[in-house]
Motif scaffolding. Structure first.
Motif, PDB file in Angstrom:
ATOM      1  N   LYS A  87       0.817  -1.219   0.000  1.00  0.00           N
ATOM      2  CA  LYS A  87       0.000   0.000   0.000  1.00  0.00           C
ATOM      3  C   LYS A  87       0.846   1.262   0.000  1.00  0.00           C
ATOM      4  O   LYS A  87       0.339   2.345  -0.276  1.00  0.00           O
ATOM      5  CB  LYS A  87      -0.929   0.005   1.218  1.00  0.00           C
ATOM      6  CG  LYS A  87      -2.016  -1.030   1.135  1.00  0.00           C
ATOM      7  CD  LYS A  87      -2.857  -1.034   2.387  1.00  0.00           C
ATOM      8  CE  LYS A  87      -3.871  -2.158   2.348  1.00  0.00           C
ATOM      9  NZ  LYS A  87      -4.604  -2.278   3.621  1.00  0.00           N
ATOM     10  N   ASP A  88       2.130   1.142   0.314  1.00  0.00           N
ATOM     11  CA  ASP A  88       3.024   2.293   0.286  1.00  0.00           C
ATOM     12  C   ASP A  88       3.080   2.821  -1.146  1.00  0.00           C
ATOM     13  O   ASP A  88       3.256   2.059  -2.103  1.00  0.00           O
ATOM     14  CB  ASP A  88       4.417   1.870   0.764  1.00  0.00           C
ATOM     15  CG  ASP A  88       5.359   3.042   0.867  1.00  0.00           C
ATOM     16  OD1 ASP A  88       5.908   3.438  -0.181  1.00  0.00           O
ATOM     17  OD2 ASP A  88       5.534   3.539   1.991  1.00  0.00           O
ATOM     18  N   SER A  89       2.930   4.128  -1.311  1.00  0.00           N
ATOM     19  CA  SER A  89       2.812   4.697  -2.660  1.00  0.00           C
ATOM     20  C   SER A  89       4.081   4.518  -3.487  1.00  0.00           C
ATOM     21  O   SER A  89       4.012   4.225  -4.680  1.00  0.00           O
ATOM     22  CB  SER A  89       2.435   6.175  -2.569  1.00  0.00           C
ATOM     23  OG  SER A  89       3.442   6.893  -1.898  1.00  0.00           O
ATOM     24  N   HIS A  92       4.261   0.839  -4.457  1.00  0.00           N
ATOM     25  CA  HIS A  92       3.197   0.544  -5.427  1.00  0.00           C
ATOM     26  C   HIS A  92       3.562   1.090  -6.805  1.00  0.00           C
ATOM     27  O   HIS A  92       3.398   0.403  -7.815  1.00  0.00           O
ATOM     28  CB  HIS A  92       1.867   1.121  -4.946  1.00  0.00           C
ATOM     29  CG  HIS A  92       0.728   0.797  -5.835  1.00  0.00           C
ATOM     30  ND1 HIS A  92       0.139  -0.452  -5.849  1.00  0.00           N
ATOM     31  CD2 HIS A  92       0.065   1.530  -6.752  1.00  0.00           C
ATOM     32  CE1 HIS A  92      -0.831  -0.462  -6.740  1.00  0.00           C
ATOM     33  NE2 HIS A  92      -0.905   0.725  -7.301  1.00  0.00           N
ATOM     34  N   ASN A  93       4.061   2.304  -6.863  1.00  0.00           N
ATOM     35  CA  ASN A  93       4.445   2.898  -8.152  1.00  0.00           C
ATOM     36  C   ASN A  93       5.607   2.153  -8.792  1.00  0.00           C
ATOM     37  O   ASN A  93       5.650   1.989 -10.011  1.00  0.00           O
ATOM     38  CB  ASN A  93       4.800   4.372  -7.980  1.00  0.00           C
ATOM     39  CG  ASN A  93       3.585   5.209  -7.666  1.00  0.00           C
ATOM     40  OD1 ASN A  93       2.459   4.834  -7.963  1.00  0.00           O
ATOM     41  ND2 ASN A  93       3.813   6.348  -7.028  1.00  0.00           N
ATOM     42  N   TYR A  96       4.197  -1.238  -9.977  1.00  0.00           N
ATOM     43  CA  TYR A  96       3.073  -1.081 -10.898  1.00  0.00           C
ATOM     44  C   TYR A  96       3.538  -1.124 -12.349  1.00  0.00           C
ATOM     45  O   TYR A  96       2.803  -1.539 -13.221  1.00  0.00           O
ATOM     46  CB  TYR A  96       2.352   0.241 -10.616  1.00  0.00           C
ATOM     47  CG  TYR A  96       1.038   0.379 -11.326  1.00  0.00           C
ATOM     48  CD1 TYR A  96      -0.076  -0.305 -10.864  1.00  0.00           C
ATOM     49  CD2 TYR A  96       0.897   1.186 -12.451  1.00  0.00           C
ATOM     50  CE1 TYR A  96      -1.293  -0.184 -11.502  1.00  0.00           C
ATOM     51  CE2 TYR A  96      -0.305   1.317 -13.094  1.00  0.00           C
ATOM     52  CZ  TYR A  96      -1.401   0.635 -12.613  1.00  0.00           C
ATOM     53  OH  TYR A  96      -2.611   0.737 -13.253  1.00  0.00           O
ATOM     54  N   GLN A 102      -2.877  -5.618  -7.717  1.00  0.00           N
ATOM     55  CA  GLN A 102      -2.426  -5.565  -6.326  1.00  0.00           C
ATOM     56  C   GLN A 102      -1.971  -6.948  -5.872  1.00  0.00           C
ATOM     57  O   GLN A 102      -0.979  -7.070  -5.144  1.00  0.00           O
ATOM     58  CB  GLN A 102      -3.566  -5.045  -5.432  1.00  0.00           C
ATOM     59  CG  GLN A 102      -3.184  -4.836  -4.001  1.00  0.00           C
ATOM     60  CD  GLN A 102      -2.267  -3.653  -3.786  1.00  0.00           C
ATOM     61  OE1 GLN A 102      -2.078  -2.820  -4.660  1.00  0.00           O
ATOM     62  NE2 GLN A 102      -1.686  -3.582  -2.612  1.00  0.00           N
TER      63      GLN A 102
END
Length: 184
Positions: A87-89, A92-93, A96, A102
């Motif tokens: 969930k850490d941005s 995740h980036n 991604y 997810q």
């Protein structure tokens, strides 16, 4: 001689191509010292905390490993912690780009981490991340920094999980004592 030189050049070119197509793997290690809990007391805790425990292990009465380290190892390798880390941005980036789901990011994080309870009383956490093939210098540096960031984020989530567990335990104990006090 022409054939030998031609084979040597072809082998060198094949070796260079092979080395550039292999992804580079970056490893980040973190060591965690779990907090010490005050024991219940008694003979068993005395034996487990003293030099007598080494005598017991020699006699075949091994008291087992450190249960706190085993618990922390299980927690750090759990899917729940990996979901919280995903969930850490920044994480995740980063992931991604490779996998848009997810579930895929969580599976990649679970596959990249390994915990090991050391005999010294430390928990060693190892994160392995591989850079994409034919990566630029910036992509290699980004992957290197992300491996360290992921390892530190796992430690942060372990700390948060442990604090929540201790607060829940303290709240349950407080409620029990309060209930017993009001019943009398």
């Amino acid at each position: 001689w022409k054939r030998i030189v031609l084979l040597a050049v072809a082998g060198a070119v094949a070796l260079i191509l092979f080395s550039y197509t292999r992804p580079e793997v970056f490893v980040a290690n973190v060591s965690v010292l779990p907090p010490e809990h005050e024991g219940m007391g008694g003979l068993l805790s005395f034996l487990s905390n003293s030099s007598a425990s080494s005598a017991l292990s020699l006699l075949g009465g091994d008291l087992g490993g450190n249960p706190t380290l085993d618990l922390f190892k299980t927690i750090i390798e759990s899917r729940t912690v990996a979901e919280d880390v995903a969930k850490d941005s920044a994480i995740h980036n980063f992931f991604y780009r490779h996998d848009t789901s997810q579930t895929g990011i969580v599976n990649t994080l679970n596959g990249s981490i390994q915990g090991e309870a050391l005999r010294t009383g430390l928990l060693s956490i190892t994160v392995k991340l591989s850079a994409p093939k034919f990566a630029s210098g910036a992509a290699l540096d980004s992957t290197r920094r992300m491996a360290a960031y992921v390892a530190n984020t796992f430690v942060t989530e372990l700390d948060r999980f442990n604090r929540d567990r201790l607060m829940t335990s303290a709240k349950t104990t407080r409620m029990f004592v309060q209930q017993e006090y009001t019943a009398q």
